[in-house]
Scaffold this active site. Sequence first.
Site, short mmCIF file in Angstrom:
data_model
loop_
_atom_site.label_atom_id
_atom_site.label_comp_id
_atom_site.label_asym_id
_atom_site.label_seq_id
_atom_site.Cartn_x
_atom_site.Cartn_y
_atom_site.Cartn_z
N VAL A 3 2.03 -3.46 -1.54
CA VAL A 3 2.94 -2.46 -1.27
C VAL A 3 2.82 -0.44 -1.33
O VAL A 3 3.94 -0.55 -0.81
CB VAL A 3 3.53 -2.17 -2.82
CG1 VAL A 3 4.35 -3.95 -3.23
CG2 VAL A 3 2.24 -2.56 -3.43
N LYS A 4 1.93 -0.83 -0.62
CA LYS A 4 1.28 1.55 -0.36
C LYS A 4 1.84 1.91 -1.21
O LYS A 4 2.48 2.93 -0.57
CB LYS A 4 1.49 1.33 1.19
CG LYS A 4 1.01 0.10 1.80
CD LYS A 4 0.70 0.78 3.13
CE LYS A 4 -0.87 0.17 3.81
NZ LYS A 4 0.02 -1.49 3.82
N ARG A 5 2.50 1.64 -2.65
CA ARG A 5 3.30 2.36 -3.40
C ARG A 5 2.07 3.75 -3.31
O ARG A 5 1.13 3.57 -2.98
CB ARG A 5 3.39 2.00 -4.52
CG ARG A 5 4.50 1.00 -5.04
CD ARG A 5 6.00 1.07 -4.71
NE ARG A 5 6.31 -0.31 -4.50
CZ ARG A 5 7.34 -0.81 -3.37
NH1 ARG A 5 6.34 -1.31 -2.44
NH2 ARG A 5 7.60 -1.95 -3.76
#
Lengths: 279, 279
Positions: free
Chosen positions: B95-97
């Site tokens: 998700v690379k949040r």
Amino acid sequence: MSDFATRLAQRMNRYGPLCAGIDPSAATLAKCGLPDSAEGALEFGKLILRSADYELAVIKPQSAFFERFGSAGMKAIEELAALARAKEVPLLLDVKRGDIDSTADAYAHAYFHPSSPIRVDAITLSPYLGVAALKSSFELAAKHACGIFVVVRSSNPEGEALQTARMADGRRVWEALCAAISDFNRALSAGPIGPIGAVVGATCTDAGAVVAALPRSFILSPGIGAQGATMEDCRVRLAPARGRILPNVSRELIAGGSSAAAIGATIRRLNSEARGLLA
Amino acid sequence: MSDFATRLAQRMNRYGPLCAGIDPSAATLAKCGLPDSAEGALEFGKLILRSADYELAVIKPQSAFFERFGSAGMKAIEELAALARAKEVPLLLDVKRGDIDSTADAYAHAYFHPSSPIRVDAITLSPYLGVAALKSSFELAAKHACGIFVVVRSSNPEGEALQTARMADGRRVWEALCAAISDFNRALSAGPIGPIGAVVGATCTDAGAVVAALPRSFILSPGIGAQGATMEDCRVRLAPARGRILPNVSRELIAGGSSAAAIGATIRRLNSEARGLLA
């Protein structure tokens, strides 16, 4: 449809430049007497819109507070976006996505394509994988009359060391980002302001230099209120960007009370203060 | 439940260290004869799991390809996660949040809390706002026996200038990240490997130095296949991390055909090659 920058400028001048942050945290929902659920989060978003009589330049729901509820939370964003669209209130979804190649394109498709259930007017992106990796996202935003706000200088103290680091060519990370964003805006728009904006915290003491390097961007400025900056800090520090600043306020929207009347009054007061950023 | 690192190490040794990327792009779904919809994306994920007889160290769905379908796509992730959980296959959601304060906590809650509909075993995070801003996310991951992979050196060429920039204290951005991650792992786990892993591209010529600075982390290594690196590049470049490397392969999973038998054979071959990374 006119492009994102044109729509946003018209609304800022008409209603004031406040960006109303919609952050349905458990604490905020409790203060409003709403359930800590996707339904509660949607109701909170509707409450903010209705309290302002839909007279807002832009609203900024924070995706994280909706993602807490999984697919039901995503459905709440879809419904809030549909309402905002019907009322012609631009919606900037704060997702801080950022990836490469076909993955970056998939994010742009998700949030900008007219056929997507979760399409919005603009999103935030995070540039750790390099701003050049976001090129096709920028192009897709422009193609669909949408906007992107790239995080350049964040409002928190932990971001400064990385964001001010010097690259091999001598430029600071933020300087290189600003140059690239300005180039993309020139390429993507003939107007004075392009589709690629930037996030620059009102708490950053170097904000003036940063926004001076972004002459064709709207500036989303968080950090006002709970994080310690004032509207006046924003006006003074971001002076080179006056007329293009969107001061974001989230938690303070309910500080004067959580009834529609109280929120409406708070928003009118904040927009009145924020008009100082237009001059 | 044992912690994420222990569960992952056991499965890597048993089945091989391959990380099976689940990227249901329009092109991939078409190749598999599946509809370009949330249902198609879910079916694709199930197909990968079933083809491998659930004998995988970890699967890594790419959230962007599901977010294309809005709330229905998020529902597909929930269902895929439930299946993986039932079959005891760890799921790393890409998700690379990355955010700050209560927003960062909301992401951690969404993806780690046992009550969350979209809970998974691990997620990826992007550190542009400063790795210290992720502190409470790291703590929440450890508390819930989950893991985080921080993007340190990405596999794409556009990321290098930023990720190798020098901060005011003389360290490169990736060096400071590695030091912080190692400190957090020491604080959060008594075991040899902690809950905070890192993403280091197999395409990066400096990958060896980077992983040498991450002695307590699992290393997720993208870039193999379509992006040009080979499993042997991964073995040579990331040598200091042998035994802790998860080579990610996505598009290549269906390169030998999209039937369950063909995908199963491809995964067995890739896991066999990847065993060289364990020694």
